[in-house]
Design a protein around this motif. Structure first.
Motif, PDB file in Angstrom:
ATOM      1  N   LEU A 164      -8.449   8.202 -11.107  1.00 37.37           N
ATOM      2  CA  LEU A 164      -7.354   8.407 -12.055  1.00 37.37           C
ATOM      3  C   LEU A 164      -7.885   8.886 -13.406  1.00 37.37           C
ATOM      4  CD1 LEU A 164      -5.072   5.285 -11.402  1.00 37.37           C
ATOM      5  CD2 LEU A 164      -4.650   7.652 -10.713  1.00 37.37           C
ATOM      6  N   ASP A 165      -7.107   9.722 -14.037  1.00 34.40           N
ATOM      7  CA  ASP A 165      -7.465  10.202 -15.381  1.00 34.40           C
ATOM      8  C   ASP A 165      -6.782   9.383 -16.471  1.00 34.40           C
ATOM      9  OD1 ASP A 165      -9.158  12.160 -14.488  1.00 34.40           O
ATOM     10  OD2 ASP A 165      -7.574  13.675 -14.339  1.00 34.40           O
ATOM     11  N   GLY A 166      -5.956   8.428 -16.096  1.00 36.65           N
ATOM     12  CA  GLY A 166      -5.274   7.591 -17.085  1.00 36.65           C
ATOM     13  C   GLY A 166      -4.185   6.772 -16.428  1.00 36.65           C
ATOM     14  N   GLY A 167      -3.571   5.893 -17.217  1.00 38.23           N
ATOM     15  CA  GLY A 167      -2.480   5.073 -16.694  1.00 38.23           C
ATOM     16  C   GLY A 167      -2.913   4.136 -15.589  1.00 38.23           C
ATOM     17  N   TYR A 227       0.833  -1.203   0.000  1.00 43.97           N
ATOM     18  CA  TYR A 227       0.000   0.000   0.000  1.00 43.97           C
ATOM     19  C   TYR A 227       0.870   1.256   0.000  1.00 43.97           C
ATOM     20  CZ  TYR A 227      -4.625  -2.084   0.776  1.00 43.97           C
ATOM     21  OH  TYR A 227      -5.803  -2.745   0.632  1.00 43.97           O
ATOM     22  N   GLY A 228       1.950   1.223   0.775  1.00 42.43           N
ATOM     23  CA  GLY A 228       2.861   2.365   0.794  1.00 42.43           C
ATOM     24  C   GLY A 228       3.461   2.629  -0.574  1.00 42.43           C
ATOM     25  N   LEU A 229       3.804   1.560  -1.289  1.00 41.63           N
ATOM     26  CA  LEU A 229       4.314   1.722  -2.656  1.00 41.63           C
ATOM     27  C   LEU A 229       3.247   2.309  -3.567  1.00 41.63           C
ATOM     28  CD1 LEU A 229       6.265  -1.657  -3.052  1.00 41.63           C
ATOM     29  CD2 LEU A 229       7.229   0.627  -2.689  1.00 41.63           C
ATOM     30  N   ALA A 230       1.993   1.912  -3.343  1.00 36.71           N
ATOM     31  CA  ALA A 230       0.896   2.448  -4.160  1.00 36.71           C
ATOM     32  C   ALA A 230       0.748   3.957  -3.925  1.00 36.71           C
ATOM     33  CB  ALA A 230      -0.408   1.727  -3.822  1.00 36.71           C
ATOM     34  N   ILE A 231       0.847   4.385  -2.676  1.00 38.66           N
ATOM     35  CA  ILE A 231       0.758   5.822  -2.383  1.00 38.66           C
ATOM     36  C   ILE A 231       1.898   6.579  -3.067  1.00 38.66           C
ATOM     37  CG2 ILE A 231       0.951   7.539  -0.544  1.00 38.66           C
ATOM     38  CD1 ILE A 231      -0.506   5.589   1.288  1.00 38.66           C
ATOM     39  N   ALA A 232       3.120   6.007  -2.999  1.00 36.99           N
ATOM     40  CA  ALA A 232       4.264   6.654  -3.659  1.00 36.99           C
ATOM     41  C   ALA A 232       4.067   6.713  -5.159  1.00 36.99           C
ATOM     42  CB  ALA A 232       5.543   5.897  -3.316  1.00 36.99           C
ATOM     43  N   LEU A 233       3.544   5.627  -5.736  1.00 36.71           N
ATOM     44  CA  LEU A 233       3.314   5.608  -7.179  1.00 36.71           C
ATOM     45  C   LEU A 233       2.254   6.622  -7.583  1.00 36.71           C
ATOM     46  CD1 LEU A 233       3.976   4.315  -9.890  1.00 36.71           C
ATOM     47  CD2 LEU A 233       2.268   2.551  -9.415  1.00 36.71           C
ATOM     48  N   MET A 234       1.239   6.790  -6.752  1.00 33.32           N
ATOM     49  CA  MET A 234       0.221   7.787  -7.046  1.00 33.32           C
ATOM     50  C   MET A 234       0.808   9.190  -7.022  1.00 33.32           C
ATOM     51  SD  MET A 234      -3.363   6.480  -5.336  1.00 33.32           S
ATOM     52  CE  MET A 234      -2.686   6.068  -3.728  1.00 33.32           C
ATOM     53  N   GLY A 235       1.863   9.391  -6.218  1.00 36.06           N
ATOM     54  CA  GLY A 235       2.550  10.677  -6.238  1.00 36.06           C
ATOM     55  C   GLY A 235       3.143  10.966  -7.607  1.00 36.06           C
ATOM     56  N   LEU A 236       3.648   9.931  -8.287  1.00 31.84           N
ATOM     57  CA  LEU A 236       4.147  10.106  -9.657  1.00 31.84           C
ATOM     58  C   LEU A 236       3.011  10.441 -10.607  1.00 31.84           C
ATOM     59  CD1 LEU A 236       6.715   7.158  -9.880  1.00 31.84           C
ATOM     60  CD2 LEU A 236       7.185   9.585  -9.482  1.00 31.84           C
ATOM     61  N   TYR A 237       1.853   9.848 -10.371  1.00 29.60           N
ATOM     62  CA  TYR A 237       0.690  10.154 -11.199  1.00 29.60           C
ATOM     63  C   TYR A 237       0.322  11.628 -11.057  1.00 29.60           C
ATOM     64  CZ  TYR A 237      -0.450   5.360 -12.577  1.00 29.60           C
ATOM     65  OH  TYR A 237      -0.450   4.120 -13.157  1.00 29.60           O
ATOM     66  N   VAL A 238       0.475  12.150  -9.828  1.00 32.69           N
ATOM     67  CA  VAL A 238       0.197  13.578  -9.608  1.00 32.69           C
ATOM     68  C   VAL A 238       1.153  14.425 -10.443  1.00 32.69           C
ATOM     69  CG1 VAL A 238       0.238  15.439  -7.900  1.00 32.69           C
ATOM     70  CG2 VAL A 238      -0.762  13.212  -7.295  1.00 32.69           C
ATOM     71  N   GLY A 266     -16.730   2.269 -15.667  1.00 32.34           N
ATOM     72  CA  GLY A 266     -18.031   2.663 -16.213  1.00 32.34           C
ATOM     73  C   GLY A 266     -18.422   4.044 -15.738  1.00 32.34           C
ATOM     74  N   ALA A 267     -18.147   4.338 -14.465  1.00 28.45           N
ATOM     75  CA  ALA A 267     -18.438   5.670 -13.935  1.00 28.45           C
ATOM     76  C   ALA A 267     -17.560   6.723 -14.599  1.00 28.45           C
ATOM     77  CB  ALA A 267     -18.227   5.680 -12.424  1.00 28.45           C
ATOM     78  N   VAL A 268     -16.294   6.377 -14.874  1.00 29.52           N
ATOM     79  CA  VAL A 268     -15.408   7.308 -15.589  1.00 29.52           C
ATOM     80  C   VAL A 268     -15.958   7.583 -16.979  1.00 29.52           C
ATOM     81  CG1 VAL A 268     -13.096   7.598 -16.574  1.00 29.52           C
ATOM     82  CG2 VAL A 268     -13.361   6.626 -14.282  1.00 29.52           C
ATOM     83  N   GLN A 283       2.541  13.643 -13.175  1.00 28.34           N
ATOM     84  CA  GLN A 283       2.222  13.509 -14.591  1.00 28.34           C
ATOM     85  C   GLN A 283       0.863  14.107 -14.957  1.00 28.34           C
ATOM     86  OE1 GLN A 283       4.358  12.312 -16.916  1.00 28.34           O
ATOM     87  NE2 GLN A 283       5.855  12.173 -15.230  1.00 28.34           N
ATOM     88  N   GLY A 284       0.179  14.635 -13.970  1.00 25.46           N
ATOM     89  CA  GLY A 284      -1.110  15.269 -14.237  1.00 25.46           C
ATOM     90  C   GLY A 284      -2.254  14.292 -14.398  1.00 25.46           C
ATOM     91  N   LEU A 285      -2.048  13.049 -13.982  1.00 28.78           N
ATOM     92  CA  LEU A 285      -3.100  12.036 -14.105  1.00 28.78           C
ATOM     93  C   LEU A 285      -3.940  11.917 -12.846  1.00 28.78           C
ATOM     94  CD1 LEU A 285      -1.024   9.230 -15.880  1.00 28.78           C
ATOM     95  CD2 LEU A 285      -2.644  10.843 -16.917  1.00 28.78           C
ATOM     96  N   LEU A 286      -3.549  12.649 -11.796  1.00 25.49           N
ATOM     97  CA  LEU A 286      -4.284  12.599 -10.539  1.00 25.49           C
ATOM     98  C   LEU A 286      -4.103  13.942  -9.836  1.00 25.49           C
ATOM     99  CD1 LEU A 286      -5.898  10.771  -8.522  1.00 25.49           C
ATOM    100  CD2 LEU A 286      -3.696  10.211  -7.471  1.00 25.49           C
ATOM    101  N   ALA A 287      -5.218  14.525  -9.394  1.00 27.29           N
ATOM    102  CA  ALA A 287      -5.154  15.814  -8.699  1.00 27.29           C
ATOM    103  C   ALA A 287      -4.607  15.629  -7.284  1.00 27.29           C
ATOM    104  CB  ALA A 287      -6.544  16.451  -8.643  1.00 27.29           C
TER     105      ALA A 287
END
Length: 355
Positions: free
Chosen positions: A101-104, A30-41, A144-146, A43-47
């Motif tokens: 997420l907006d992508g990736g 989970y900690g790795l997932a949080i760090a990876l989401m920071g990269l998504y931020v 589907g919601a996206v 890249q503009g894929l996550l606010a």
């Protein structure tokens, strides 16, 4: 460092400690997932607010699960490892993350699949397949919601490939879960067999195979231990020598099988006439020893007469009605001057012959 296991892990419960270790391993992912989401931020894929929200939810969920495990309340559940609950939360968190997420999505999907694989360690094939179906549902509802709310963030071809890949991994995970579940059953059966073998080996080492009471070495070891304790605490210790009179005639006239039945019955009667703290063992062919901790000479004499009554007072089913089993009993007290336990045992044997 030595205090760390007692703070983070339960120090006095190996099973609970193993459950917490597995949880902490999943929490690391989970900690790795949080760090990876920071990269998504980046890249503009996550606010940023959404990343903060997801991180907070993940931290709170894991903190709650850890508190439940460390409190011991998980022991009240059918599955104390809380695998099903943890996998359920993985699916919900995966669906929430995929929606925001907006992508990736494929990158984070891989990490969530790693978390789902922890279910293989505890779930059977049916349970893991149901879990995989729920994961597919969560992912499908999220994308589907996206598609409905943010069509610009939806790539039908990529999302279809993700669904196909996820659908392929679910039965594979079910197969591995089935295999691991079978290995767990085999390991459990082997452990039961090993424990049974250990108990049988212990019985062979300390019990007389014919009568089921302590064998010669075990009763001698018991007497030696009680002798040392009596010396240390200055308490009395008595021993009773029991010898079946003319037992060889029973073997000769009624067969050795009948003699064995008589010995078994004698042992059963003797066991019923002594205390739980007393020692009882087969000393020789038709000879038995009874050790009486914290018993004086008068008490030993009373017990000896009770033992005589137990043996001689009733007929033996293996023998004719007219036949009675007689016994000679001798008592002896351990003296501080005795160099070892054999002196008292010999005095009891001589006393039985003189009686």
């Amino acid at each position: 460092m030595n205090a760390l296991p007692g703070v983070i892990l339960p120090g006095n419960d190996p099973r609970q400690s193993l459950r917490v270790r597995r949880f902490l391993l999943a929490a690391t992912v989970y900690g790795l997932a949080i760090a990876l989401m920071g990269l998504y931020v980046r890249q503009g894929l996550l606010a940023i607010p959404e990343w903060q929200f997801l991180s907070l939810v993940i931290v709170l969920v894991n903190a709650g699960l850890y508190a439940l495990l460390r409190s011991g309340r998980n022991e009240r559940f059918v599955d104390p490892s809380l695998t099903g609950l943890q996998m359920f939360m993985v699916c919900l968190l995966m669906g929430l993350t995929m929606y925001l997420l907006d992508g990736g999505r494929g990158g984070l999907l891989l990490l969530f699949l790693v978390l789902l694989m922890f279910g293989v360690l505890r779930l059977n094939a049916r349970q893991f397949t149901a879990l995989g179906g729920f994961a597919l549902l969560c992912y499908a509802v999220a994308v589907g919601a996206v598609w409905q709310q943010r069509p610009e963030a939806f790539n039908a071809q990529v999302e279809l490939l993700h669904l196909v890949a996820l659908s392929t991994l679910v039965p594979c995970g079910g197969f591995f879960a089935s295999h691991v579940s079978r290995l767990r059953r085999l390991l459990r059966d082997r452990q039961i067999e090993l424990q049974r073998a250990r108990e049988e080996a212990h019985d062979l080492r300390v019990l007389d195979p014919l009568t089921g009471i302590s064998n010669r070495s075990a009763i001698i070891a018991f007497i030696d231990q009680e002798w040392q304790r009596a010396e240390r605490l200055d308490q009395p210790l008595a021993v009773i020598f029991v010898d079946l009179v003319h037992f060889k005639r029973i073997n000769r006239e009624y067969s050795h099988a009948t003699g064995d039945d008589v010995l078994r019955e004698v042992a059963r009667r003797l066991r019923g006439c002594v205390r739980d703290i007393d020692g009882l063992g087969r000393y020789g062919g038709e000879e038995f020893l009874v050790a009486l901790p914290d018993a004086d000479a008068d008490e030993a004499a009373r017990v000896a007469e009770r033992l005589r009554s137990c043996i001689e007072g009733q007929r033996f089913a293996a023998l004719p009605v007219r036949e009675r089993v007689r016994c000679a009993l001798g008592t002896s007290m351990f003296h501080s001057s005795d160099p070892d336990i054999w002196q008292a045992i010999e005095r009891a044997r001589i006393d039985s012959e003189s009686g």
